[in-house]
Design a protein around this motif. Sequence first.
Motif, PDB file in Angstrom:
ATOM      1  N   LEU A 155       2.842  32.174  22.443  1.00 16.23           N
ATOM      2  CA  LEU A 155       2.120  32.091  23.714  1.00 16.23           C
ATOM      3  C   LEU A 155       3.025  32.399  24.908  1.00 16.23           C
ATOM      4  N   LYS A 159       2.176  35.319  27.628  1.00 15.76           N
ATOM      5  CA  LYS A 159       2.049  34.974  29.044  1.00 15.76           C
ATOM      6  C   LYS A 159       2.950  35.872  29.884  1.00 15.76           C
ATOM      7  N   ALA A 184      -6.807  33.645  20.203  1.00 20.68           N
ATOM      8  CA  ALA A 184      -6.702  32.464  21.060  1.00 20.68           C
ATOM      9  C   ALA A 184      -5.462  32.562  21.946  1.00 20.68           C
ATOM     10  N   THR A 185      -4.374  33.071  21.390  1.00 18.43           N
ATOM     11  CA  THR A 185      -3.135  33.225  22.149  1.00 18.43           C
ATOM     12  C   THR A 185      -3.327  34.197  23.313  1.00 18.43           C
ATOM     13  N   MET A 188      -5.469  32.589  26.046  1.00 16.10           N
ATOM     14  CA  MET A 188      -4.760  31.559  26.790  1.00 16.10           C
ATOM     15  C   MET A 188      -3.634  32.135  27.642  1.00 16.10           C
ATOM     16  N   GLU A 234      -4.360  27.328  16.753  1.00 11.32           N
ATOM     17  CA  GLU A 234      -3.460  26.873  17.812  1.00 11.32           C
ATOM     18  C   GLU A 234      -2.325  27.883  18.013  1.00 11.32           C
ATOM     19  N   LEU A 246      -6.906  24.004  16.870  1.00 12.22           N
ATOM     20  CA  LEU A 246      -6.709  23.932  18.316  1.00 12.22           C
ATOM     21  C   LEU A 246      -6.505  22.483  18.763  1.00 12.22           C
ATOM     22  N   SER A 250      -5.835  22.942  24.282  1.00 17.54           N
ATOM     23  CA  SER A 250      -6.082  24.365  24.040  1.00 17.54           C
ATOM     24  C   SER A 250      -7.572  24.662  23.985  1.00 17.54           C
ATOM     25  N   LYS A 253      -8.860  24.745  27.418  1.00 19.19           N
ATOM     26  CA  LYS A 253      -8.380  25.954  28.100  1.00 19.19           C
ATOM     27  C   LYS A 253      -9.236  27.164  27.719  1.00 19.19           C
ATOM     28  N   LEU A 254      -9.526  27.302  26.446  1.00 18.21           N
ATOM     29  CA  LEU A 254     -10.355  28.412  25.996  1.00 18.21           C
ATOM     30  C   LEU A 254     -11.779  28.309  26.541  1.00 18.21           C
ATOM     31  N   HIS A 257     -12.204  29.627  29.997  1.00 20.96           N
ATOM     32  CA  HIS A 257     -11.800  31.012  30.257  1.00 20.96           C
ATOM     33  C   HIS A 257     -12.955  31.771  30.915  1.00 20.96           C
TER      34      HIS A 257
END
Length: 264
Positions: A155, A159, A184-185, A188, A234, A246, A250, A253-254, A257
């Motif tokens: 992640l 980022k 998912a990564t 996020m 995750e 997850l 997390s 957070k998803l 989005h």
Amino acid sequence: MHPGLGPQAEAELLYVQQLRICERLEAHTGEFIIWDIGLGAAANAIAVLRSARDISSQLRIVSCDNTDEPLQFALNHSTALGYPAGYETALAALLRERRVEFKPGKLQVNWEFHLGDFPAWLTQARGGDVPMVPAPHAIFYDAFSPAKNPAMWTLPLFKNLFQCTDPQRACGLTTYSRSTLLRATLLMAGFFVGTGRATGRKEETTVAANTMELIAEPLNARWLERACRSHSAEPLKEAVYRTAPLSEASREKLQSHPQFHSQK
């Protein structure tokens, strides 16, 4: 390595066509920037050069890898492999000088090769410790799998990669993986994410972008529900491979989005 298709056909389908490189090049003014992460034997980069050679444009390819052995192999076995044929001089210069400028057909090309650890280089570039290359219009992401090379799928890395894109410059990323963990990564990290085309024996690949305009088939609420039930979703926080569902943070957070809010 490329079951069912071969390296050149897979590169053409997965990277060139899926990111609409030729279409975008034809409509683009100025230098079009591709970050080629996982140069390997240069099949992805050469697929772009072959496809776009008749387009009057400027292309800059920024390739990264932690070894130049596959590139040397491609040069040494150009005839047997087929796809490097005609680009031997450029590959030799790239190996020797780490950069080359040339003009195949109508396309003006500036190709550079950063040899070394990509996560470290990206962190240094973000911190201003090494010269930063221009923000990309497209990213080819072709690293070994998370199980084999977890440092390339964390992640924090994605980022940093997202922060290297320019909000005013549409940028698409594509990769061969369709894993829930990867998707998912990417979400996020800030990307919008969608389902990519089938290639070879893979029923799906993954497309991501800093704008929904480049996502033809965005992941939807049904995918999010499956991700929340998955035992391997995750994101990796460090360069150690493991699988886990997850976390609550997390999942929240998803769910927040913008991609999923826009579908409600």
